[in-house]
Design an enzyme around this catalytic site. Structure first.
Site, mmCIF file in Angstrom:
data_model
loop_
_atom_site.group_PDB
_atom_site.id
_atom_site.type_symbol
_atom_site.label_atom_id
_atom_site.label_comp_id
_atom_site.label_asym_id
_atom_site.label_seq_id
_atom_site.Cartn_x
_atom_site.Cartn_y
_atom_site.Cartn_z
ATOM 1 N N ASP A 302 34.858 41.567 40.404
ATOM 2 C CA ASP A 302 35.748 42.597 40.932
ATOM 3 C C ASP A 302 35.868 42.509 42.449
ATOM 4 O O ASP A 302 34.910 42.178 43.149
ATOM 5 C CB ASP A 302 35.196 43.968 40.540
ATOM 6 C CG ASP A 302 36.029 45.119 41.048
ATOM 7 O OD1 ASP A 302 37.218 45.193 40.672
ATOM 8 O OD2 ASP A 302 35.512 45.931 41.837
ATOM 9 N N GLU A 355 39.064 38.501 40.781
ATOM 10 C CA GLU A 355 40.153 39.413 41.136
ATOM 11 C C GLU A 355 40.310 39.299 42.649
ATOM 12 O O GLU A 355 39.577 39.918 43.408
ATOM 13 C CB GLU A 355 39.842 40.852 40.743
ATOM 14 C CG GLU A 355 41.016 41.783 41.016
ATOM 15 C CD GLU A 355 40.622 43.216 41.341
ATOM 16 O OE1 GLU A 355 41.508 44.085 41.291
ATOM 17 O OE2 GLU A 355 39.450 43.461 41.669
#
EC number: 2.4.1.18
Length: 621
Positions: A302, A355
């Site tokens: 993330d 990401e």
């Protein structure tokens, strides 16, 4: 590994299995506790086995390592515990949860408990062996992103436990044609509304859905059914809760002291100090733990952009440059390279997916050529351009044709995943269906077109739960998906289309074997902005090809002539306007004939009927 060696590697930032050393370790004689608190003058373990009194069981330091240890005969599996830490400089006493805790009580409680050794007997040896030799770059990778607590619930609103989820989610995902599940963070976290992205237990599956062994059984069941499982993992930041990692021993231990380095103002969270060796060992060990102990098939990392840039979401004067005067976070870059090298070296076939929302180069290129080493990277630019285009009324789309064609300029600079993720259906953004313009028929037709646009464009795929059937409302972690909407024929039809698209992607080499190669894609015509029509070829490594045609307006295009590689019969494999998918059923009667004759620089041509707001896939027989 001997404790002395483990401690040495831990202090050097090279212990990838520090969970074997630190935390709570139970055996027949009791439990041994170890914790890293280098700035403590005293450390005690307090729990329900000693009345939570800090004077009873005081740990002793292990040399100069900063690690403290005690063996407690009275502590056994199931006992709750915390650490009481006295700061050597201020004398302040802190009550902290175990950073290496393997299980925590259900929120709002935050104490760890002594976890028994796993009793799960794995049955996925064949899956792991197959994964080790898996050529994922040439394979279909189609990910179903799932928040386990809100995919489906009991009638009383309680979330399913892992075993209950396995009975329902696994057959559903397989029926829809997905190859992998990606679980939003199931690492322990105190706040439901964080969706798991504010982690406090980096070695503990959340207690919301059952025990650690129940999670193991869930992953095992997925593997035995032929379904991979990826874990959303958050090494970029951690919450400020005073009982967790923040100022763990009274000092900025896991974070930076200076808020210009150590604080995410956007999220109100701390940034890890990636340059500190013991923090590096902590994070590396967390990644290793999930892949080793739970057999996850990879990590989606993330907020990578927030890790790479020291000035991420900061104004002038709110950040400090690196030693060269630049804005790159050199320690985070080194950590990510080390992480990817470890995953690919220790877990063959496991994926790491970033990401990452900027133009940072070579994110998904190997470390030995200067890349960060990720397997793949989310294509946020493609996602943003696509949603911006689809949100427009079709009458205006002709002037924004480049929003769809621009992506091919950089499409092969990285190994891209094309995501429609949870971030696009929350915080007032509306559902995917809600972003579509027009009346009810046009909105569903546009949704069908968007589903096809993702699957037929080069790149691996990710779809957030509920988007596959056009959920009308935004997603909320507090309730299950709107499964009742499948009683609506349009939603059920969208679900059927999604499944058929996924199966087409899985079964046709032309649609997946060259996802990352420019050799797998060829425009037929990318310039017909007047009609908002796009057409292209997808090529497989075996030489097979399909013809793909999109009409982004509600105006049908009959007898639309295209140049194709070969004369002969072309079968209509899929038409998003089929009545089976809720469309107007305008098509090509199942097949077309291409005749010899140069057109668009190709040796043969055919005339195809392109339905309104529709896509057609053709294959040469």
């Amino acid at each position: 590994m001997q404790h002395a060696d483990a401690l040495y590697l831990f202090n050097e930032g090279r212990n990838n299995q520090a969970y074997r050393l630190l935390g709570a370790h139970a055996d027949i004689s009791g439990t041994t506790f170890r914790v890293w608190a280098p700035n403590a003058s005293r450390v005690s373990v307090v729990g329900d086995f000693n009345g939570w009194h800090g004077d009873v069981h005081q740990l002793h330091p292990l040399g100069e390592s900063g690690v403290w240890e005690i063996a407690v005969a009275e502590a056994h599996t199931g006992n709750l515990y915390r650490f009481e830490i006295t700061n050597r400089h201020t004398g302040d006493k802190l009550i902290k949860s175990d950073p290496y805790g393997r299980g925590f009580e259900l929120r709002p409680g935050s104490a760890a408990y002594v976890v028994p050794p796993s009793m799960h007997v794995w049955g996925d040896a064949d899956w792991l062996q197959q994964r080790a030799g898996w050529d994922w770059q040439q394979a279909p990778v189609n990910i179903y992103e799932v928040h386990p607590g809100s995919w489906m619930r009991h009638p009383d609103g309680k979330p399913y436990l892992w075993g209950e989820l396995a009975e329902r989610l696994i057959p559903y995902a397989l029926a829809q044609g997905y190859t992998h599940l990606e679980l939003l963070p199931i690492t322990e976290h105190p706040l439901d509304e964080s969706w798991g992205y504010q982690t406090t237990g980096y070695f503990a599956p959340t207690s919301r859905y059952g025990s650690a062994d129940e999670l193991r059984a869930f992953v095992d069941a997925c593997h035995q059914a032929g379904l991979g499982v990826l874990l959303d993992w958050v090494p970029g930041h951690f919450p400020q809760d005073d009982w967790a990692l923040a100022r763990f021993d009274g000092t900025a231990l896991y974070e930076h002291e200076d808020p210009r380095l150590g604080l995410h103002a956007d999220w109100g969270t701390h940034i890890f100090n990636y340059g500190r060796h013991e923090v590096r060992s902590f994070l590396m060990s967390s990644a290793h733990w999930w892949l080793s102990e739970f057999h996850f098939d990879g990590l989606r990392v993330d907020a990578v952009a927030s890790m790479l840039y020291l000035d991420y979401s900061r104004k002038h004067g709110e950040w400090l440059p690196n030693k060269f005067g630049g804005r790159e976070n050199l320690e985070a870059i080194d950590f990510l390279k080390q992480l990817n090298a470890m995953v690919h070296g220790d877990f063959p076939g496991a994926l790491t997916i970033a990401e990452e929302s900027t133009a940072w180069p070579m994110v998904s290129r190997p470390t030995y050529v200067g890349g960060l080493g990720f397997s793949m990277k989310w294509n946020m630019g493609w996602m943003n351009d696509s949603l911006r285009y689809f949100h427009r009324d079709p009458i205006y789309r002709r002037w924004h044709h480049s929003e769809l064609t621009f992506g091919q300029i950089y499409a092969y600079s990285e190994n891209y995943v094309l995501p429609f993720s949870h971030d696009e259906v929350v915080h007032g953004k509306g559902s995917l269906l809600g972003k579509m313009p027009g009346d009810t028929w046009q909105r569903y037709a546009n949704l069908r077109l968007l589903l096809a646009w993702q699957v037929l464009t080069p790149g691996k795929k990710l779809m957030f739960m509920g988007c596959e059937f056009g959920q009308q409302g935004e997603w909320s972690e507090g309730r299950e998906l709107d499964w009742g909407s499948l009683a609506n024929p349009e939603n059920a039809a969208a679900q059927r289309l999604s499944a058929d698209l996924n199966r087409l992607y899985r079964d046709l080499p032309a649609l997946h074997t060259q996802d990352f190669s420019a050799l797998g894609f060829e425009w037929i015509d990318c310039n017909d902005s007047e009609h908002s029509v796009l057409s292209w070829l997808r090529w497989g490594k075996d030489g097979s090809f399909v013809v793909v045609v999109f009409n982004f307006t509600p105006v049908p295009q009959p007898a639309y002539r295209l140049g194709v590689p070969e004369a002969g019969t072309y079968v209509e494999l899929l038409n998003t306007d089929s009545a089976f998918y809720g469309g107007s059923n305008l098509g090509n009667g199942g097949a077309l004939t291409a005749t010899k004759g140069e057109w668009m620089g190709r040796p043969a041509n055919l005339e195809v009927t392109i339905p309104p707001l529709g896509a057609v896939v053709l294959r040469r027989e």
